[in-house]
Design an enzyme around this catalytic site. Structure first.
Site, mmCIF file in Angstrom:
data_model
loop_
_atom_site.group_PDB
_atom_site.id
_atom_site.type_symbol
_atom_site.label_atom_id
_atom_site.label_comp_id
_atom_site.label_asym_id
_atom_site.label_seq_id
_atom_site.Cartn_x
_atom_site.Cartn_y
_atom_site.Cartn_z
ATOM 1 N N LYS A 1 10.196 1.027 12.833
ATOM 2 C CA LYS A 1 10.329 -0.150 13.505
ATOM 3 C C LYS A 1 11.284 -0.409 11.635
ATOM 4 O O LYS A 1 11.101 -1.704 11.586
ATOM 5 C CB LYS A 1 10.939 -1.015 14.237
ATOM 6 C CG LYS A 1 10.998 -0.065 15.078
ATOM 7 C CD LYS A 1 10.771 -1.125 17.166
ATOM 8 C CE LYS A 1 11.027 -0.341 17.970
ATOM 9 N NZ LYS A 1 10.575 -0.873 19.436
ATOM 10 N N ASP B 1 2.712 1.902 26.891
ATOM 11 C CA ASP B 1 4.101 1.285 26.440
ATOM 12 C C ASP B 1 4.250 0.054 27.525
ATOM 13 O O ASP B 1 4.305 -0.126 28.904
ATOM 14 C CB ASP B 1 4.893 2.198 27.099
ATOM 15 C CG ASP B 1 6.599 2.136 26.501
ATOM 16 O OD1 ASP B 1 6.544 1.165 25.221
ATOM 17 O OD2 ASP B 1 7.318 1.901 26.885
ATOM 18 N N LYS C 1 7.852 10.456 23.481
ATOM 19 C CA LYS C 1 8.630 9.091 23.852
ATOM 20 C C LYS C 1 8.807 9.824 25.713
ATOM 21 O O LYS C 1 10.060 10.794 25.852
ATOM 22 C CB LYS C 1 9.223 8.137 22.811
ATOM 23 C CG LYS C 1 8.771 8.747 21.449
ATOM 24 C CD LYS C 1 9.215 7.299 21.186
ATOM 25 C CE LYS C 1 9.169 5.682 21.790
ATOM 26 N NZ LYS C 1 9.297 5.211 20.508
ATOM 27 N N ARG D 1 15.568 -11.840 -9.328
ATOM 28 C CA ARG D 1 15.982 -11.637 -8.402
ATOM 29 C C ARG D 1 15.173 -10.656 -7.234
ATOM 30 O O ARG D 1 14.587 -10.522 -6.447
ATOM 31 C CB ARG D 1 17.259 -11.859 -7.662
ATOM 32 C CG ARG D 1 18.275 -11.948 -6.030
ATOM 33 C CD ARG D 1 17.987 -13.189 -5.976
ATOM 34 N NE ARG D 1 16.877 -13.248 -5.057
ATOM 35 C CZ ARG D 1 15.649 -14.309 -4.987
ATOM 36 N NH1 ARG D 1 15.571 -15.908 -5.182
ATOM 37 N NH2 ARG D 1 14.366 -14.375 -4.340
ATOM 38 N N GLU E 1 3.346 8.517 25.248
ATOM 39 C CA GLU E 1 4.182 7.284 25.741
ATOM 40 C C GLU E 1 3.764 6.874 27.033
ATOM 41 O O GLU E 1 4.703 8.124 27.157
ATOM 42 C CB GLU E 1 5.118 6.731 25.461
ATOM 43 C CG GLU E 1 6.145 5.496 25.345
ATOM 44 C CD GLU E 1 7.087 5.502 24.728
ATOM 45 O OE1 GLU E 1 7.543 5.201 23.789
ATOM 46 O OE2 GLU E 1 8.283 5.185 26.061
#
Lengths: 285, 285, 285, 285, 285, 285
Positions: free
Chosen positions: C134, C217, C166, C99, C196
């Site tokens: 992410k 963006d 950002k 598994r 960004e």
């Protein structure tokens, strides 16, 4: 630019366990658990201070509500006798944490001190003094932080955050061209490619394949001047190998971008710092 | 007397992860996974070799069947150009492990080299050169091993394996007598009690309570001679603080048992050592 | 460009402990310790294979001398029914590791499969499909490796290997100019600075301070075209936010350098893969 | 039923170290250490919220006295634009922790959202939607918690807390009878025995040996109805394999006890969630 | 049913580090690194052997190619003087690992020995002797394995793999009915619910809510008989508290399913076992 | 002399994870997260209390602001029914931590209780009761602390803090003389050398080489008396092997310095201690 506090706490716990082991025989037999004291961290020689927040974390790990008052500025010059911090709280925490806190502080201040000395010789030039990966195993984050505190800059942190093609890689690849081509095909777009060269011929090869940074390895000042003229701004230049204080000024004047110095971290002279406990003491009821 | 191999493997894995992180960008892009090579570890300056088995473990961690042939003796003197070991196996393991292996080797050999220098000055005396707890956090086992390799001896390893009553403890306890009494009541029977003294008055107090070892802190050679006469074999004597090469011979002649030197480990000058990959290469089919 | 094997082994041990806990109740009660078997890893749907070396390490951790024969190529396309690897060794190791090995393999192949799909739409352009931060906590090294296996490239690995300014950073700094100036003063020379931007005005600001990379963006294809014209090669361009398969071709044609897609790793559809044990079995005497 | 907070803290520290590494280059160069801010966590699409206490722990790990105000309910439905939590404290902690906190939150909310969708289709029946062991390595505790938050239930957590005899075990044992007999002889009294069957013949065998739970593997709804009639309450029934939303209602009406769905955790679509920093800022003196 | 080898290796490494610390002073000073020897593990009193594979792993951790020949059977009865295993390999590994290996072996054999004694008194009944969670911190997997080796069975392994509603939970919930209802609403379908009762009234409540297992806490044999009659097979019954050897036979005859005994693991008498090194020795060239 | 709090916290976290795993099914389903309660730790039999600060740390790890009031003194005698501590805070933390806290407390109090019993028999003599390295893997620091709490003393903590030359070492070295010479050449100056002897002949050999401590292994009281006379203060003497309560008084009268007893830690009888939750409860709003 500081560091990762979560990682720092792990490093500190490991270091305390290394020193305390199953317990501090001396302190625990002489000092009762409820005693509280005040102590001072004191410079015993002149230098640049680095590591004060690390020392605080060491003591805080042993007594979470310990009282800490910095009396000197991180990165500032301190002279012999200068009080660096006042600490009050559990006497046991102060005495048991003393050596580990000082081991960090002395080593980091030693690094900042020698870095500052090198930086001074770069004068008004844009040349940066940077470190290398020749750090003590387990101490890289803190040793590189100490270089920054001393006014220097960091080279890459490890094998993972930049490409640096050295002699052994070139040997394997057959040529600088091959090596750079292989690297370029894969590395991520925010990552620069640096190539180490030993002579002007290699330098030309590195330029031809548009290396972002070229490291001039163990070159004389004269050769570096030629190299700088040849490159003429088309790549960032790094001087490395056999750097002495005397050479720095000359190298900076040529317009080399960075000078990397392994001894900043591999051959540290600790700054002498001690902890003095005040004689008065109080017992918590 | 070697060290704990299980602990060593943990230290090495942590150090490799510190340097490699998510992967060696340069090597992995240039060298295929099935390439094999031979390389040599070479001394670039004269010194005493220490850490060869540690370097081997570093490479073995990356390639468990790597071939390692020591070409110099651990603890032996090596001169510039001397081959220290031959290594053959996966090229990636050799290039990725190079810096970490050398960081251990250079630092440990640096410690052994300076220790050997100090030891030489003790001549035929029974005086031992010993280290302190002023080690780099995380490296104590290996730094103290390097001191032994260089012909020195170890002081206690941490707060857990001997009692050493220092100035701050005495301040807290009020007197050497109180401090020793408190310690004696508790410490285990195989553990010796050492007291740090700053003058002859304190020395007499330490003798009166039968300290096993008395550390003469920052005393002049003359004062140490007086101290040795006063003690006359009733306790082991340790000289500490401000030890220079010049003083060693004089101290040894007085008959001091051990001379402890923090700089053996807190101010190490790395021995220059490098790894040269051979140009020939083979691909495993 | 592979990954760090030392770190992989730690990740695998943690994962096995998570699944096995105090022991595999089912396997250990049904299969004797000395049973050996052969099994096959089989694709149950079409896709791109990634993680085969990871699956092998899982089984090797439970049986160091297990026999592993890859039957498909890492990074190759596999179709339903294709045998991916043959494994023989202790039956218990095969069943207990199944598994965890499949959980790695299915997730990594899922990532490689979707990456390959996106890459296909970039056609002959130089535009790269890249991942983001992410990723699933604890899986970043492997998820980013799977993106590469699928033909994509990696963006930065973490907060430590590139500067990416950002919206929240710009808000804090007050302007792009302030933010870039602050970053430039400190970051190391091999590190690029990315900014960004949300509109052409911000784009011009980023250009003015010579950002190495500019992230567009959530812009429309039209706006990105304008941006590309405006930049005209003076900075690397990254498209990010709301990327769909349809848009990719258009973006690639504009000449955007990289397209970053969070869903490559944050919204993975596992590739269906299973392990079939052969019925014959043998007991070691 | 929540989870183990001690284990959670370890998972979070590992995740933060994975992302922060040696330090957050961007935030640390732009934001001073004594800056404090307020930020909001905001849903960018509709779904079911899961992981809010986990996100809080992430930030608390970087700033132990950070202020956290949940603005939505764990397990509640949230729509695009909804504020999920307000956070105020050190700006650096907020910006450095943002991505890790969101990576947990987006993934867990994605799981809760899809679970809730499946649960809805079970209507008023007693049928439970349950997860499997097809989880992301290292994330099992949190992924299974998210399933519960979404209204689902958990199957066993690992190989250690229930017996599940699958096709490979039956192959090895020779028959369901043999396998169950072996398991029964050993497993602890609070542990149930489940058997996977592929047809009615196997189902009868499993019934004959009184399996506590019988998993109907990849059966059509029609076959499951026959199975349910045949079993008639003598064992708990689990439907598994190829479950689609459409089938759920039909399966629930048959009276199957649990429906296990691997995709709940192996093929997660992250819920879009972001963190917005407020523009106002304050510096601690 | 054995255990998790990956977890075992971690436990063993931690234990070796606990004992060896920075190095085995005695062995390393007396025995050269290349010495090899043969030794025997010998029973010094009669008992049931448990832990032989664990002892082997201890030595293998220090010398991966050590030679190990079991001379007695795991779970078998051994009498004073019986050779349990022969070990040959690096003398240092044998002497340094001796104490840790014996500490595991003596404790585990002590547990198996007393378990076997209790099991004997259950005669031909179906009554099982089971352990509890009253284990030594860090040793649960191995202590529960030793119980199985001695012929006993395991109760739940921790708070995570079964529901056991005890007096404190009932106090909080207000009634057995409330507590069971709360648990039932949440626990997974393969998990049984057990309730602890102190009298027949509580027993009836537990039956009314269909507890799977009912623990009769500290009841007299007579009361247990009444309880068994009252339950009449509708729930599994567990006798717990104040169990003595004398009572076992009586309890078994009543038909109680399991008897749980905390002292199996919380009050272990180690079995006396030693390691004898053979006098002959060889040095590897 | 207490212990290392940093190490303790690691031991406690590992123990809690061992017991809680993925979560406390029972408590979390019955008790809401915001419930708070008060509970009492109560002695269920007479003995000496040890481990109260450890129990507190267990609960504090689950609820950092839990309220803890010791009601008995660490190291004091407690009788059946005595309240040991009052604890108030999150009900979940109290119930989930209960078993781990008691497992530490019961074991440690069991050790302190039996140690105190042995100590009593040494009467007014200077003879110390000491422990050995026959401790439970992972528990050494705490088990040796419990011996001290019971009035005993510690022998060495591991292989690293004293030299103890045992039969196997002597066999290897060929003679006591060889073994001691080898050890003396290397061990650090604060470390004592102990030799195990089985008869008077060996005793004389150990004396001849000036062993610091001589362990009389398994000797009769009469032989020990002879040994003591022979040694006459020239070495510290330790009685070991086959020590029973009856012998202690006789041995103490002879003037043996320390009596080491393995069963203090290898064959512990846990002291019966429980935790009673008060019925009243409150919900935090």
């Amino acid at each position: 630019m500081d560091f990762n506090i979560v990682l720092l706490q792990k490093v500190i716990k490991d270091s305390l366990n290394e020193d305390i082991g199953t317990g501090d025989l001396t302190t625990n037999s002489i000092v009762p658990a409820n005693a509280i004291s005040t102590g001072y961290i004191v410079a015993k020689e002149d230098g640049v201070l680095a590591g004060l927040p690390v020392a605080y974390e060491v003591f805080r790990c042993l007594d979470p509500i310990i009282n800490w008052q910095p009396l000197s500025k991180e990165g500032g010059s301190v002279s012999k006798g200068k009080l660096l911090a006042e600490i009050s709280g559990k006497t046991r925490a102060i005495l048991t944490g003393e050596r580990v806190a000082l081991n960090f502080l002395q080593r980091m201040s030693g690094i900042a001190t020698v870095t500052a000395k090198y930086v001074q010789f770069t004068g008004d030039s844009k040349t940066r003094i940077v470190d290398t990966r020749k750090t003590t195993p387990g101490m890289r984050m803190l040793e590189k932080y100490a270089v920054r505190v001393g006014g220097g800059y960091n080279h890459r942190f490890g094998l993972y955050d930049a490409v640096l093609i050295k002699d052994n890689h070139i040997k394997y690849a057959g040529s600088i061209k091959n090596a750079v081509a292989a690297a370029r095909q894969i590395v991520s777009h925010p990552t620069k490619i640096e190539v180490e060269v030993e002579n002007l011929d290699q330098l030309r090869q590195a330029l031809a394949v548009q290396a972002d940074i070229i490291m001039l390895d163990n070159m004389s000042v004269e050769l570096m001047r030629e190299a700088a003229n040849l490159v003429n701004g088309r790549a960032m230049l790094e001087a490395s190998g056999g750097i002495t204080v005397d050479k720095i000024k000359a190298i900076a004047e040529i317009g080399i971008d960075v000078i990397s110095i392994g001894s900043l971290t591999h051959s540290v002279k600790a700054l002498d710092i001690s902890l003095d406990l005040q004689e008065t003491k109080t017992l918590l009821c």
